[in-house]
Design an enzyme around this catalytic site. Structure first.
Site, PDB file in Angstrom:
ATOM      1  N   LEU A 102       0.822  -1.201   0.000  1.00 36.40           N
ATOM      2  CA  LEU A 102       0.000   0.000   0.000  1.00 36.40           C
ATOM      3  C   LEU A 102       0.857   1.252   0.000  1.00 36.40           C
ATOM      4  CD1 LEU A 102      -2.938  -0.821   2.409  1.00 36.40           C
ATOM      5  CD2 LEU A 102      -2.568  -1.506   0.051  1.00 36.40           C
ATOM      6  N   GLY A 147       1.689  -5.603   1.780  1.00 34.48           N
ATOM      7  CA  GLY A 147       0.702  -5.842   0.737  1.00 34.48           C
ATOM      8  C   GLY A 147       1.248  -6.651  -0.422  1.00 34.48           C
ATOM      9  N   ASN A 171       4.600  -7.159   7.508  1.00 34.91           N
ATOM     10  CA  ASN A 171       5.369  -6.437   8.524  1.00 34.91           C
ATOM     11  C   ASN A 171       4.637  -5.212   9.084  1.00 34.91           C
ATOM     12  OD1 ASN A 171       5.705  -5.263   5.911  1.00 34.91           O
ATOM     13  ND2 ASN A 171       7.434  -4.074   6.671  1.00 34.91           N
ATOM     14  N   GLU A 172       3.311  -5.237   9.061  1.00 34.79           N
ATOM     15  CA  GLU A 172       2.523  -4.076   9.466  1.00 34.79           C
ATOM     16  C   GLU A 172       2.833  -3.581  10.876  1.00 34.79           C
ATOM     17  OE1 GLU A 172       0.529  -5.653   5.937  1.00 34.79           O
ATOM     18  OE2 GLU A 172       1.497  -6.542   7.677  1.00 34.79           O
TER      19      GLU A 172
END
Length: 296
Positions: A102, A147, A171-172
């Site tokens: 994203l 993403g 890895n958010e």
């Protein structure tokens, strides 16, 4: 270098999109021997009959801007409606970054309506990929965080180039962002609950050998063999009658798809509420500023 570049865009994975193409069939001929090219997505005929190659081409890091999401969904819709195409190899036009995820610029300083439009587009891309009747083989030729990882997880098979600079994972949490439940479900379906729990909590990015060990990718090969291996894998999958494979795929994936379909609007509202928080906006703005300073 590739990893530093791709963190500008965080996580991936339809649509109040800017095009009216969604929700209706797209007309036009098959891929055949021609290329179908947009600004950010290239679709061309593969070397084998019935196979197309879809390439990400949104420099510098293949970030999923709203425009790229729109073009990807339209390209996937055309491929889905093309009866001559049975399989699609998905890769980046230029090695180094497969798909960064994203675009954080889309998530900073915008209004709630924009966030809702953007998140619905992300949902639509995931639904198009995860429900596709085509055989999808990801040829991962670059860094694949967040993403990008989600997009690859929707594919039926993942081949990754053996390059120590390339990593893959959701890895958010490293940016203080939570992976939505359908990101989580896609990962759990691939590597199992315990491994997914650890990977998600720690925001882990796996180099090729570790990614293979965990099961995020199915095969790791020398970079120069990536495309030929993807085509070889495709031939194995296409040896199975389409109807039997497609019905089996639907049976396996329908419960995960149904969860998002039933909660789609609630998921959008939850995302908008989360991303609009002052603390989240400050964190994202600070992170983007640091990246700009590094570029300078």
């Amino acid at each position: 270098m590739a990893l530093a570049a791709c963190v500008r865009a965080l996580f991936l994975p339809g649509a109040r999109l800017r095009s009216a193409a969604l929700g209706r069939a797209t007309t036009g001929g098959g891929v055949g021997a021609r290329r179908a090219m947009s600004h950010r997505v290239l679709v061309e005929a593969g070397p084998a009959a019935g196979v197309a190659v879809l390439k990400f081409r949104n420099p510098p890091v293949n970030a999923l801007s709203l425009e790229m999401l729109t073009e990807l969904v339209i390209s996937l819709e055309k491929l889905e409606n093309d009866k001559a195409i049975r399989g699609v190899v998905i890769t980046a036009e230029n090695p180094g970054i497969f798909l960064a995820g994203l675009d954080l610029v889309e998530l900073c300083g915008q209004n709630p309506a924009h966030y809702a439009e953007y998140w619905e587009a992300v949902q639509e891309l995931w639904l198009r990929l995860y429900q596709s009747n085509k055989v999808l083989v990801a040829a991962i030729n670059g860094a694949c965080p967040a993403g990008g990882c989600l997009a690859s997880l929707t594919c039926d098979y993942r081949v990754m180039a053996d390059n120590p600079k390339y990593t893959i994972g959701l890895n958010e949490t490293q940016l203080g962002i939570i992976a939505p439940f359908w990101f989580k479900d896609t990962l759990v379906n691939t590597i199992g609950h315990r491994a997914a729990e650890q990977a998600l909590q720690l925001g882990m990015l796996f180099p090729p050998a570790k990614a293979l060990q965990v099961g995020i990718v199915d095969q790791v090969v020398p970079e120069e063999q990536l495309q030929s291996t993807a085509l070889s894998v495709m031939a194995q999958w296409l040896a199975i009658p389409d109807h039997a494979r497609q019905l089996t795929k639907t049976m396996m994936r329908k419960p995960t798809v149904d969860q998002l379909v039933k909660q789609r609007e609630a998921d959008i509202q939850s995302f908008v509420s989360f991303i609009s928080q002052d603390s989240i906006q400050r964190a994202l703005q600070t992170y983007l500023q640091k990246l700009r300073q590094k570029k300078g």
